[in-house]
Design a protein around this motif. Structure first.
Motif, PDB file in Angstrom:
ATOM      1  N   MET A  26       0.849  -1.192   0.000  1.00 14.59           N
ATOM      2  CA  MET A  26       0.000   0.000   0.000  1.00 14.59           C
ATOM      3  C   MET A  26       0.885   1.242   0.000  1.00 14.59           C
ATOM      4  SD  MET A  26      -3.009   1.019   2.696  1.00 14.59           S
ATOM      5  CE  MET A  26      -3.946   2.527   2.495  1.00 14.59           C
ATOM      6  N   PRO A  27       0.659   2.196  -0.912  1.00 13.55           N
ATOM      7  CA  PRO A  27       1.520   3.376  -0.960  1.00 13.55           C
ATOM      8  C   PRO A  27       1.354   4.259   0.273  1.00 13.55           C
ATOM      9  CG  PRO A  27      -0.371   3.615  -2.429  1.00 13.55           C
ATOM     10  CD  PRO A  27      -0.378   2.198  -1.957  1.00 13.55           C
ATOM     11  N   ALA A  28       2.440   4.939   0.644  1.00 13.10           N
ATOM     12  CA  ALA A  28       2.404   5.844   1.784  1.00 13.10           C
ATOM     13  C   ALA A  28       1.682   7.122   1.399  1.00 13.10           C
ATOM     14  CB  ALA A  28       3.825   6.157   2.241  1.00 13.10           C
ATOM     15  N   THR A  29       0.899   7.665   2.334  1.00 12.63           N
ATOM     16  CA  THR A  29       0.146   8.880   2.061  1.00 12.63           C
ATOM     17  C   THR A  29       0.302   9.878   3.195  1.00 12.63           C
ATOM     18  OG1 THR A  29      -1.869   8.012   3.090  1.00 12.63           O
ATOM     19  CG2 THR A  29      -1.578   7.612   0.721  1.00 12.63           C
ATOM     20  N   PHE A  30      -0.058  11.131   2.910  1.00 10.96           N
ATOM     21  CA  PHE A  30      -0.133  12.181   3.920  1.00 10.96           C
ATOM     22  C   PHE A  30      -1.242  13.128   3.491  1.00 10.96           C
ATOM     23  CE2 PHE A  30       2.875  13.446   0.716  1.00 10.96           C
ATOM     24  CZ  PHE A  30       2.679  14.809   0.514  1.00 10.96           C
ATOM     25  N   THR A  31      -1.672  13.975   4.412  1.00  7.24           N
ATOM     26  CA  THR A  31      -2.836  14.818   4.163  1.00  7.24           C
ATOM     27  C   THR A  31      -2.500  16.289   4.365  1.00  7.24           C
ATOM     28  OG1 THR A  31      -4.293  13.051   4.921  1.00  7.24           O
ATOM     29  CG2 THR A  31      -5.235  15.259   4.804  1.00  7.24           C
ATOM     30  N   ILE A  32      -2.889  17.125   3.411  1.00 12.07           N
ATOM     31  CA  ILE A  32      -2.752  18.573   3.525  1.00 12.07           C
ATOM     32  C   ILE A  32      -4.123  19.190   3.264  1.00 12.07           C
ATOM     33  CG2 ILE A  32      -1.665  20.662   2.621  1.00 12.07           C
ATOM     34  CD1 ILE A  32       0.699  19.016   1.763  1.00 12.07           C
ATOM     35  N   ARG A  33      -4.684  19.819   4.297  1.00  9.38           N
ATOM     36  CA  ARG A  33      -5.981  20.490   4.180  1.00  9.38           C
ATOM     37  C   ARG A  33      -7.028  19.586   3.515  1.00  9.38           C
ATOM     38  NH1 ARG A  33      -3.944  26.628   2.511  1.00  9.38           N
ATOM     39  NH2 ARG A  33      -2.892  27.039   4.496  1.00  9.38           N
ATOM     40  N   ASP A  34      -7.164  18.404   4.090  1.00  8.44           N
ATOM     41  CA  ASP A  34      -8.166  17.420   3.668  1.00  8.44           C
ATOM     42  C   ASP A  34      -7.889  16.800   2.299  1.00  8.44           C
ATOM     43  OD1 ASP A  34      -9.602  17.813   6.030  1.00  8.44           O
ATOM     44  OD2 ASP A  34     -10.733  19.478   5.167  1.00  8.44           O
ATOM     45  N   HIS A  35      -6.742  17.077   1.723  1.00  8.95           N
ATOM     46  CA  HIS A  35      -6.365  16.444   0.465  1.00  8.95           C
ATOM     47  C   HIS A  35      -5.315  15.364   0.762  1.00  8.95           C
ATOM     48  CE1 HIS A  35      -8.487  19.294  -2.113  1.00  8.95           C
ATOM     49  NE2 HIS A  35      -8.048  20.253  -1.306  1.00  8.95           N
ATOM     50  N   THR A  36      -5.604  14.138   0.379  1.00 14.73           N
ATOM     51  CA  THR A  36      -4.676  13.040   0.611  1.00 14.73           C
ATOM     52  C   THR A  36      -3.744  12.913  -0.586  1.00 14.73           C
ATOM     53  OG1 THR A  36      -6.277  11.851   1.979  1.00 14.73           O
ATOM     54  CG2 THR A  36      -4.460  10.568   1.045  1.00 14.73           C
ATOM     55  N   LEU A  37      -2.452  12.916  -0.317  1.00  8.28           N
ATOM     56  CA  LEU A  37      -1.432  12.824  -1.354  1.00  8.28           C
ATOM     57  C   LEU A  37      -0.604  11.568  -1.155  1.00  8.28           C
ATOM     58  CD1 LEU A  37      -0.240  16.556  -1.294  1.00  8.28           C
ATOM     59  CD2 LEU A  37      -1.935  15.517  -2.803  1.00  8.28           C
ATOM     60  N   THR A  38      -0.089  11.040  -2.249  1.00  4.09           N
ATOM     61  CA  THR A  38       0.741   9.835  -2.197  1.00  4.09           C
ATOM     62  C   THR A  38       2.208  10.212  -2.213  1.00  4.09           C
ATOM     63  OG1 THR A  38      -0.948   8.543  -3.348  1.00  4.09           O
ATOM     64  CG2 THR A  38       1.299   7.664  -3.354  1.00  4.09           C
ATOM     65  N   ALA A  39       2.982   9.613  -1.321  1.00  3.19           N
ATOM     66  CA  ALA A  39       4.417   9.885  -1.238  1.00  3.19           C
ATOM     67  C   ALA A  39       5.182   8.894  -2.108  1.00  3.19           C
ATOM     68  CB  ALA A  39       4.895   9.776   0.205  1.00  3.19           C
ATOM     69  N   PRO A  40       6.111   9.359  -2.931  1.00  4.01           N
ATOM     70  CA  PRO A  40       6.915   8.434  -3.738  1.00  4.01           C
ATOM     71  C   PRO A  40       7.832   7.603  -2.844  1.00  4.01           C
ATOM     72  CG  PRO A  40       7.738  10.677  -3.949  1.00  4.01           C
ATOM     73  CD  PRO A  40       6.464  10.765  -3.187  1.00  4.01           C
ATOM     74  N   PRO A  41       8.203   6.407  -3.282  1.00  5.91           N
ATOM     75  CA  PRO A  41       9.069   5.540  -2.456  1.00  5.91           C
ATOM     76  C   PRO A  41      10.456   6.151  -2.282  1.00  5.91           C
ATOM     77  CG  PRO A  41       8.800   4.630  -4.655  1.00  5.91           C
ATOM     78  CD  PRO A  41       7.837   5.768  -4.559  1.00  5.91           C
ATOM     79  N   LEU A  42      11.114   5.749  -1.205  1.00 11.21           N
ATOM     80  CA  LEU A  42      12.448   6.257  -0.883  1.00 11.21           C
ATOM     81  C   LEU A  42      13.498   5.169  -1.064  1.00 11.21           C
ATOM     82  CD1 LEU A  42      11.896   8.241   2.449  1.00 11.21           C
ATOM     83  CD2 LEU A  42      12.227   9.199   0.163  1.00 11.21           C
ATOM     84  N   ALA A  43      14.681   5.566  -1.508  1.00 13.01           N
ATOM     85  CA  ALA A  43      15.824   4.663  -1.531  1.00 13.01           C
ATOM     86  C   ALA A  43      16.362   4.510  -0.113  1.00 13.01           C
ATOM     87  CB  ALA A  43      16.911   5.217  -2.451  1.00 13.01           C
ATOM     88  N   ALA A  44      17.111   3.433   0.130  1.00 11.13           N
ATOM     89  CA  ALA A  44      17.718   3.227   1.448  1.00 11.13           C
ATOM     90  C   ALA A  44      18.650   4.374   1.766  1.00 11.13           C
ATOM     91  CB  ALA A  44      18.479   1.909   1.465  1.00 11.13           C
ATOM     92  N   GLY A  45      18.618   4.832   3.021  1.00 16.51           N
ATOM     93  CA  GLY A  45      19.502   5.913   3.422  1.00 16.51           C
ATOM     94  C   GLY A  45      19.011   6.582   4.690  1.00 16.51           C
ATOM     95  N   LEU A  46      19.802   7.513   5.162  1.00 15.54           N
ATOM     96  CA  LEU A  46      19.465   8.301   6.345  1.00 15.54           C
ATOM     97  C   LEU A  46      19.044   9.689   5.876  1.00 15.54           C
ATOM     98  CD1 LEU A  46      19.393   8.719   9.432  1.00 15.54           C
ATOM     99  CD2 LEU A  46      21.825   9.321   9.305  1.00 15.54           C
ATOM    100  N   TYR A  47      17.857  10.121   6.285  1.00 21.24           N
ATOM    101  CA  TYR A  47      17.279  11.382   5.822  1.00 21.24           C
ATOM    102  C   TYR A  47      17.070  12.335   7.004  1.00 21.24           C
ATOM    103  CZ  TYR A  47      16.101   8.826   1.511  1.00 21.24           C
ATOM    104  OH  TYR A  47      16.145   8.096   0.349  1.00 21.24           O
ATOM    105  N   PRO A  48      18.044  13.204   7.332  1.00 24.66           N
ATOM    106  CA  PRO A  48      17.798  14.233   8.341  1.00 24.66           C
ATOM    107  C   PRO A  48      16.799  15.256   7.789  1.00 24.66           C
ATOM    108  CG  PRO A  48      20.157  13.874   7.988  1.00 24.66           C
ATOM    109  CD  PRO A  48      19.434  13.214   6.868  1.00 24.66           C
ATOM    110  N   VAL A  49      15.664  15.398   8.467  1.00 23.35           N
ATOM    111  CA  VAL A  49      14.558  16.227   7.968  1.00 23.35           C
ATOM    112  C   VAL A  49      14.321  17.398   8.914  1.00 23.35           C
ATOM    113  CG1 VAL A  49      12.119  16.256   7.334  1.00 23.35           C
ATOM    114  CG2 VAL A  49      13.487  14.194   6.928  1.00 23.35           C
ATOM    115  N   ALA A  50      14.332  18.616   8.375  1.00 23.15           N
ATOM    116  CA  ALA A  50      14.009  19.794   9.177  1.00 23.15           C
ATOM    117  C   ALA A  50      12.506  19.852   9.409  1.00 23.15           C
ATOM    118  CB  ALA A  50      14.477  21.057   8.467  1.00 23.15           C
ATOM    119  N   THR A  51      12.106  20.110  10.647  1.00 24.49           N
ATOM    120  CA  THR A  51      10.692  20.226  11.012  1.00 24.49           C
ATOM    121  C   THR A  51      10.419  21.625  11.555  1.00 24.49           C
ATOM    122  OG1 THR A  51      11.185  19.310  13.208  1.00 24.49           O
ATOM    123  CG2 THR A  51      10.461  17.757  11.498  1.00 24.49           C
ATOM    124  N   PRO A  52       9.157  22.032  11.667  1.00 23.96           N
ATOM    125  CA  PRO A  52       8.846  23.387  12.129  1.00 23.96           C
ATOM    126  C   PRO A  52       9.402  23.688  13.512  1.00 23.96           C
ATOM    127  CG  PRO A  52       6.920  22.386  11.113  1.00 23.96           C
ATOM    128  CD  PRO A  52       7.943  21.297  11.243  1.00 23.96           C
TER     129      PRO A  52
END
Length: 293
Positions: free
Chosen positions: A1-27
């Protein structure tokens, strides 16, 4: 099942990720300050390494992200770090986030990235919110170099020693500080630096009660000393030290000393940082001094 996330009631599909470490900036406060790429990464990752899973859960719930969360912090880094790296070796993607802002800026994520890079694993940073940069932009101080110091030592003697080392620095200086210590830090800075040096105390950046307190170090010392209680996370911004006054003989001595240990270009750049003179003029003077030997 593809990964999803929601922005203002709109569900979007996230593309797959390659193996790795992803440092992500958050608010750093306002949950709207996150990039689309960050949301895609957090949704598609096999696991999210969080400084605190409960704190991060607020953000992830806002965007409907259900990725597995594991705590990774200064208390369990030695135990949890090897497990996260093994996951990457086995083909998984690991997102790394701090409680707020950009990972590795004054938080334990630095250790995981170092260990992953040392093992030859892919590290893919995702830029975004950063309290020091937000404070610098809002402060209006400095036109060139800036230097992020992080937290000053909590004890006064060590704090004063560190500030003394920075007194003549000609970069805009950025510090994190606790609301419980900001008054003491301003008093020490006003005493060790010129009290007329411009500074800004940025509080609660991107949040409802975001405030920029502007003035000289002496002004800010008095303002915060009069407060009953200071609230919120703080970034202190201090304007650069004014250029020192050097005559030609002083400058030549500095160049000679630098040339004894550095290449001509590096010597000129070093003396420029001390005197405020241009690198080009100092480079020409350094060549002349070398020819006079």
């Amino acid at each position: 099942m593809p990964a999803t996330f929601t922005i203002r009631d709109h569900t979007l599909t996230a593309p797959p990720l390659a193996a790795g470490l992803y440092p992500v900036a958050t608010p750093i406060g306002n949950l709207g300050d996150i990039t689309l790429r960050a949301l895609e990464t957090l949704a598609a990752a096999d696991v999210i390494a969080c400084e605190d899973t409960r704190t991060s859960g607020v953000l992830l719930k806002r965007y409907g992200i259900e990725t597995q969360r594991l705590s990774y912090n200064e208390h369990n880094a030695a135990e949890r770090g090897p497990d996260l790296l093994r996951r990457i070796v086995n083909g998984q993607s690991v997102a790394l986030i701090s409680d707020a802002g950009t990972p590795l800026v004054s938080d334990p994520g630095l250790r995981l990235v170092r260990e992953g890079a040392a093992e030859g694993l892919t590290v893919i940073p995702l830029p975004g919110a950063s309290a020091p940069l937000a404070a610098l932009v809002g402060s209006g101080l400095g036109e060139g170099d800036f230097r992020f110091i992080g937290f000053l030592p909590p004890k006064q003697q060590a704090r004063r020693s560190r500030l003394a080392d920075l007194k003549a620095d000609m970069s805009t200086l950025l510090f994190f500080e606790s609301p419980n210590r900001i008054s003491e830090t301003l008093a020490d800075a006003a005493a060790l630096f010129d009290g007329s040096r411009e500074a800004v105390v940025a509080r609660e950046l991107t949040k409802l009660h975001e405030t920029f307190h502007r003035g000289t170090l002496a002004d800010l010392e008095q303002e915060f000393a009069a407060m009953d209680r200071v609230r919120g996370e703080i970034v202190l911004v201090i304007a650069p030290a004014p250029p020192r006054q050097f005559d030609a003989f002083d400058t030549d001595d500095l160049l000679r000393n630098a040339l004894a240990e550095m290449k001509t270009k590096d010597a000129a750049a070093h003396v420029a940082s001390l005197t405020g003179e241009t690198k080009q003029s100092l480079y020409a003077r350094a060549l002349a001094l070398k020819n006079d030997r």
